[in-house]
Design a protein around this motif. Structure first.
Motif, PDB file in Angstrom:
ATOM      1  N   SER A  18      49.524 -26.080  99.006  1.00  0.00           N
ATOM      2  CA  SER A  18      50.734 -25.471  98.457  1.00  0.00           C
ATOM      3  C   SER A  18      50.897 -25.806  96.975  1.00  0.00           C
ATOM      4  CB  SER A  18      51.971 -25.909  99.249  1.00  0.00           C
ATOM      5  OG  SER A  18      52.171 -27.304  99.214  1.00  0.00           O
ATOM      6  N   ARG A  19      50.508 -27.003  96.567  1.00  0.00           N
ATOM      7  CA  ARG A  19      50.581 -27.349  95.146  1.00  0.00           C
ATOM      8  C   ARG A  19      49.605 -26.482  94.338  1.00  0.00           C
ATOM      9  NH1 ARG A  19      53.035 -32.423  93.748  1.00  0.00           N
ATOM     10  NH2 ARG A  19      53.959 -33.385  95.590  1.00  0.00           N
ATOM     11  N   ARG A  20      48.421 -26.300  94.868  1.00  0.00           N
ATOM     12  CA  ARG A  20      47.455 -25.434  94.188  1.00  0.00           C
ATOM     13  C   ARG A  20      47.985 -24.006  94.097  1.00  0.00           C
ATOM     14  NH1 ARG A  20      41.868 -23.659  96.999  1.00  0.00           N
ATOM     15  NH2 ARG A  20      41.237 -22.052  95.518  1.00  0.00           N
ATOM     16  N   ALA A  21      48.601 -23.530  95.173  1.00  0.00           N
ATOM     17  CA  ALA A  21      49.186 -22.196  95.163  1.00  0.00           C
ATOM     18  C   ALA A  21      50.296 -22.096  94.117  1.00  0.00           C
ATOM     19  CB  ALA A  21      49.735 -21.853  96.544  1.00  0.00           C
ATOM     20  N   GLY A  22      51.065 -23.152  93.967  1.00  0.00           N
ATOM     21  CA  GLY A  22      52.116 -23.152  92.954  1.00  0.00           C
ATOM     22  C   GLY A  22      51.570 -22.990  91.553  1.00  0.00           C
ATOM     23  N   SER A  23      50.430 -23.592  91.285  1.00  0.00           N
ATOM     24  CA  SER A  23      49.811 -23.447  89.961  1.00  0.00           C
ATOM     25  C   SER A  23      49.423 -21.999  89.699  1.00  0.00           C
ATOM     26  CB  SER A  23      48.576 -24.356  89.859  1.00  0.00           C
ATOM     27  OG  SER A  23      48.932 -25.714  89.974  1.00  0.00           O
ATOM     28  N   VAL A  24      48.911 -21.313  90.739  1.00  0.00           N
ATOM     29  CA  VAL A  24      48.550 -19.894  90.599  1.00  0.00           C
ATOM     30  C   VAL A  24      49.776 -19.070  90.231  1.00  0.00           C
ATOM     31  CG1 VAL A  24      47.710 -17.858  91.837  1.00  0.00           C
ATOM     32  CG2 VAL A  24      46.578 -20.067  92.164  1.00  0.00           C
ATOM     33  N   VAL A  25      50.879 -19.297  90.932  1.00  0.00           N
ATOM     34  CA  VAL A  25      52.087 -18.514  90.680  1.00  0.00           C
ATOM     35  C   VAL A  25      52.688 -18.846  89.324  1.00  0.00           C
ATOM     36  CG1 VAL A  25      54.450 -18.092  91.475  1.00  0.00           C
ATOM     37  CG2 VAL A  25      52.568 -18.143  93.110  1.00  0.00           C
ATOM     38  N   ARG A  26      52.664 -20.093  88.940  1.00  0.00           N
ATOM     39  CA  ARG A  26      53.205 -20.448  87.623  1.00  0.00           C
ATOM     40  C   ARG A  26      52.406 -19.787  86.505  1.00  0.00           C
ATOM     41  NH1 ARG A  26      55.089 -26.751  87.657  1.00  0.00           N
ATOM     42  NH2 ARG A  26      54.478 -26.533  85.471  1.00  0.00           N
ATOM     43  N   GLU A  27      51.091 -19.714  86.664  1.00  0.00           N
ATOM     44  CA  GLU A  27      50.274 -19.014  85.668  1.00  0.00           C
ATOM     45  C   GLU A  27      50.645 -17.538  85.614  1.00  0.00           C
ATOM     46  OE1 GLU A  27      46.249 -19.706  86.754  1.00  0.00           O
ATOM     47  OE2 GLU A  27      46.307 -21.859  86.268  1.00  0.00           O
ATOM     48  N   LEU A  29      53.556 -16.200  86.481  1.00  0.00           N
ATOM     49  CA  LEU A  29      54.891 -16.087  85.888  1.00  0.00           C
ATOM     50  C   LEU A  29      54.839 -16.200  84.372  1.00  0.00           C
ATOM     51  CD1 LEU A  29      56.974 -18.266  88.379  1.00  0.00           C
ATOM     52  CD2 LEU A  29      57.156 -15.798  88.061  1.00  0.00           C
ATOM     53  N   ALA A  30      54.058 -17.163  83.881  1.00  0.00           N
ATOM     54  CA  ALA A  30      53.945 -17.347  82.441  1.00  0.00           C
ATOM     55  C   ALA A  30      53.307 -16.141  81.780  1.00  0.00           C
ATOM     56  CB  ALA A  30      53.151 -18.613  82.136  1.00  0.00           C
ATOM     57  N   ALA A  31      52.322 -15.529  82.463  1.00  0.00           N
ATOM     58  CA  ALA A  31      51.684 -14.331  81.916  1.00  0.00           C
ATOM     59  C   ALA A  31      52.676 -13.175  81.844  1.00  0.00           C
ATOM     60  CB  ALA A  31      50.481 -13.943  82.773  1.00  0.00           C
ATOM     61  N   ARG A  32      53.623 -13.161  82.775  1.00  0.00           N
ATOM     62  CA  ARG A  32      54.587 -12.058  82.834  1.00  0.00           C
ATOM     63  C   ARG A  32      55.781 -12.291  81.919  1.00  0.00           C
ATOM     64  NH1 ARG A  32      53.823  -7.009  85.374  1.00  0.00           N
ATOM     65  NH2 ARG A  32      55.835  -5.957  85.267  1.00  0.00           N
ATOM     66  N   ARG A  33      56.252 -13.561  81.858  1.00  0.00           N
ATOM     67  CA  ARG A  33      57.496 -13.843  81.152  1.00  0.00           C
ATOM     68  C   ARG A  33      57.319 -14.655  79.882  1.00  0.00           C
ATOM     69  NH1 ARG A  33      62.074 -12.920  84.460  1.00  0.00           N
ATOM     70  NH2 ARG A  33      63.246 -13.440  82.586  1.00  0.00           N
ATOM     71  N   PHE A 190      44.094 -17.581  99.537  1.00  0.00           N
ATOM     72  CA  PHE A 190      44.296 -17.549  98.090  1.00  0.00           C
ATOM     73  C   PHE A 190      44.021 -16.165  97.522  1.00  0.00           C
ATOM     74  CE2 PHE A 190      44.637 -22.099  98.383  1.00  0.00           C
ATOM     75  CZ  PHE A 190      45.515 -22.402  97.347  1.00  0.00           C
ATOM     76  N   ASP A 191      43.106 -15.424  98.123  1.00  0.00           N
ATOM     77  CA  ASP A 191      42.928 -14.028  97.714  1.00  0.00           C
ATOM     78  C   ASP A 191      44.199 -13.234  98.000  1.00  0.00           C
ATOM     79  OD1 ASP A 191      40.339 -14.472  96.864  1.00  0.00           O
ATOM     80  OD2 ASP A 191      39.401 -13.740  98.711  1.00  0.00           O
ATOM     81  N   HIS A 192      44.778 -13.478  99.165  1.00  0.00           N
ATOM     82  CA  HIS A 192      46.031 -12.803  99.530  1.00  0.00           C
ATOM     83  C   HIS A 192      47.153 -13.207  98.592  1.00  0.00           C
ATOM     84  CE1 HIS A 192      49.155 -10.929 101.834  1.00  0.00           C
ATOM     85  NE2 HIS A 192      49.683 -12.074 102.211  1.00  0.00           N
ATOM     86  N   LEU A 193      47.197 -14.477  98.225  1.00  0.00           N
ATOM     87  CA  LEU A 193      48.213 -14.954  97.289  1.00  0.00           C
ATOM     88  C   LEU A 193      48.125 -14.225  95.957  1.00  0.00           C
ATOM     89  CD1 LEU A 193      50.352 -16.993  96.203  1.00  0.00           C
ATOM     90  CD2 LEU A 193      48.425 -18.518  95.664  1.00  0.00           C
ATOM     91  N   ARG A 194      46.925 -14.093  95.418  1.00  0.00           N
ATOM     92  CA  ARG A 194      46.772 -13.421  94.120  1.00  0.00           C
ATOM     93  C   ARG A 194      47.178 -11.957  94.215  1.00  0.00           C
ATOM     94  NH1 ARG A 194      42.248 -16.873  94.635  1.00  0.00           N
ATOM     95  NH2 ARG A 194      42.380 -18.655  93.188  1.00  0.00           N
ATOM     96  N   ALA A 195      46.833 -11.292  95.311  1.00  0.00           N
ATOM     97  CA  ALA A 195      47.243  -9.901  95.497  1.00  0.00           C
ATOM     98  C   ALA A 195      48.757  -9.802  95.638  1.00  0.00           C
ATOM     99  CB  ALA A 195      46.552  -9.308  96.721  1.00  0.00           C
ATOM    100  N   TRP A 196      49.348 -10.737  96.361  1.00  0.00           N
ATOM    101  CA  TRP A 196      50.799 -10.775  96.531  1.00  0.00           C
ATOM    102  C   TRP A 196      51.496 -10.956  95.184  1.00  0.00           C
ATOM    103  CZ3 TRP A 196      54.233 -14.997  95.833  1.00  0.00           C
ATOM    104  CH2 TRP A 196      55.510 -14.842  96.379  1.00  0.00           C
ATOM    105  N   CYS A 197      50.929 -11.799  94.338  1.00  0.00           N
ATOM    106  CA  CYS A 197      51.514 -12.038  93.017  1.00  0.00           C
ATOM    107  C   CYS A 197      51.610 -10.744  92.204  1.00  0.00           C
ATOM    108  CB  CYS A 197      50.702 -13.057  92.240  1.00  0.00           C
ATOM    109  SG  CYS A 197      50.939 -14.762  92.759  1.00  0.00           S
ATOM    110  N   GLU A 198      50.611  -9.897  92.338  1.00  0.00           N
ATOM    111  CA  GLU A 198      50.600  -8.672  91.566  1.00  0.00           C
ATOM    112  C   GLU A 198      51.797  -7.789  91.888  1.00  0.00           C
ATOM    113  OE1 GLU A 198      48.530  -7.942  89.036  1.00  0.00           O
ATOM    114  OE2 GLU A 198      47.866 -10.000  89.388  1.00  0.00           O
ATOM    115  N   ALA A 199      52.278  -7.833  93.138  1.00  0.00           N
ATOM    116  CA  ALA A 199      53.429  -7.016  93.529  1.00  0.00           C
ATOM    117  C   ALA A 199      54.739  -7.794  93.513  1.00  0.00           C
ATOM    118  CB  ALA A 199      53.197  -6.433  94.925  1.00  0.00           C
ATOM    119  N   ALA A 200      54.715  -8.993  94.066  1.00  0.00           N
ATOM    120  CA  ALA A 200      55.962  -9.735  94.261  1.00  0.00           C
ATOM    121  C   ALA A 200      56.524 -10.302  92.971  1.00  0.00           C
ATOM    122  CB  ALA A 200      55.743 -10.872  95.265  1.00  0.00           C
ATOM    123  N   VAL A 201      55.653 -10.850  92.117  1.00  0.00           N
ATOM    124  CA  VAL A 201      56.165 -11.499  90.909  1.00  0.00           C
ATOM    125  C   VAL A 201      56.852 -10.489  89.982  1.00  0.00           C
ATOM    126  CG1 VAL A 201      55.489 -12.686  88.786  1.00  0.00           C
ATOM    127  CG2 VAL A 201      54.617 -13.472  90.999  1.00  0.00           C
TER     128      VAL A 201
END
Length: 206
Positions: A18-27, A29-33, A190-201
């Protein structure tokens, strides 16, 4: 600049999915905002103290119109201030015994307070905090499905309900399943997480 409150719940440090997943999402978010102001609250490394009688008494006194600055409420007020100052919340956590880990439950108990973050009305509890996006990444050792042997997810409905009580209704939960079943399920998650980020974030932050 966007302020992010990040609640890290896993006690497993760098071995935590989950910590590793958080790093993916924070990256993402930073790319978006753009650059983020991050308020780090590491509940895994620094667990909060359990609720005691002094907190309970002071909390009930506030609900009855008492002083919010009582010494026993100092930590609670600091946690609520962190939440109030955030534009977004990121929760990265495992599931423990089908629901929220004890450390996350303690944080919830310290911020969900009558007369402070919600009030009771004839129509039910009404949140007093400004709504903001909440992204929860949940690492699960097993799987959740409709077939025999499936686990039940009490985490997601509880988290959405309890955060909704204080006014946070924009809650998105991503379960990362089978994280204790070898490297292939982890890679797929983690592949699913990255795909989810593209839509959810973008949907949550734009």
């Amino acid at each position: 600049m966007t302020t992010l409150l990040h609640l890290n719940v896993s006690p497993r440090g760098e071995r935590s999915h989950s910590r590793r997943a958080g790093s993916v999402v924070r990256e993402r978010l930073a790319a978006r905002r753009g650059p983020l102001i991050v308020i780090e609250r590491d509940l895994g490394a620094e667990p909060l103290p359990p609720i005691d009688a002094a907190f309970t008494d002071a909390n009930l006194a506030v609900a009855a119109g008492g002083d919010e600055q009582a010494p026993a409420l100092k930590l609670s007020e600091r946690l609520i201030a962190e939440l109030e100052s955030a534009d977004m919340v990121l929760i990265t956590t495992p599931i423990h015994n089908f629901t929220v880990p004890a450390t996350l439950k303690t944080w919830i108990d310290l911020v969900v307070r009558p007369g402070r973050t919600f009030r009771s009305t004839p129509q039910g509890k009404q949140g007093l905090l400004r709504d903001r996006p909440v992204l929860a990444l949940v690492a699960c050792g097993g799987a959740f499905h409709d077939r025999p042997g499936s686990q039940q997810d009490f985490f997601t409905p509880y988290l959405k309900y309890v955060l909704g009580t204080i006014g946070l209704s924009r809650v998105e939960v991503l379960r990362m399943e089978n994280m204790n079943r070898g490297s292939d399920p982890v890679a797929r998650s983690f592949d699913h997480l990255r795909a989810w980020c593209e839509a959810a974030v973008p949907a949550m932050v734009d």
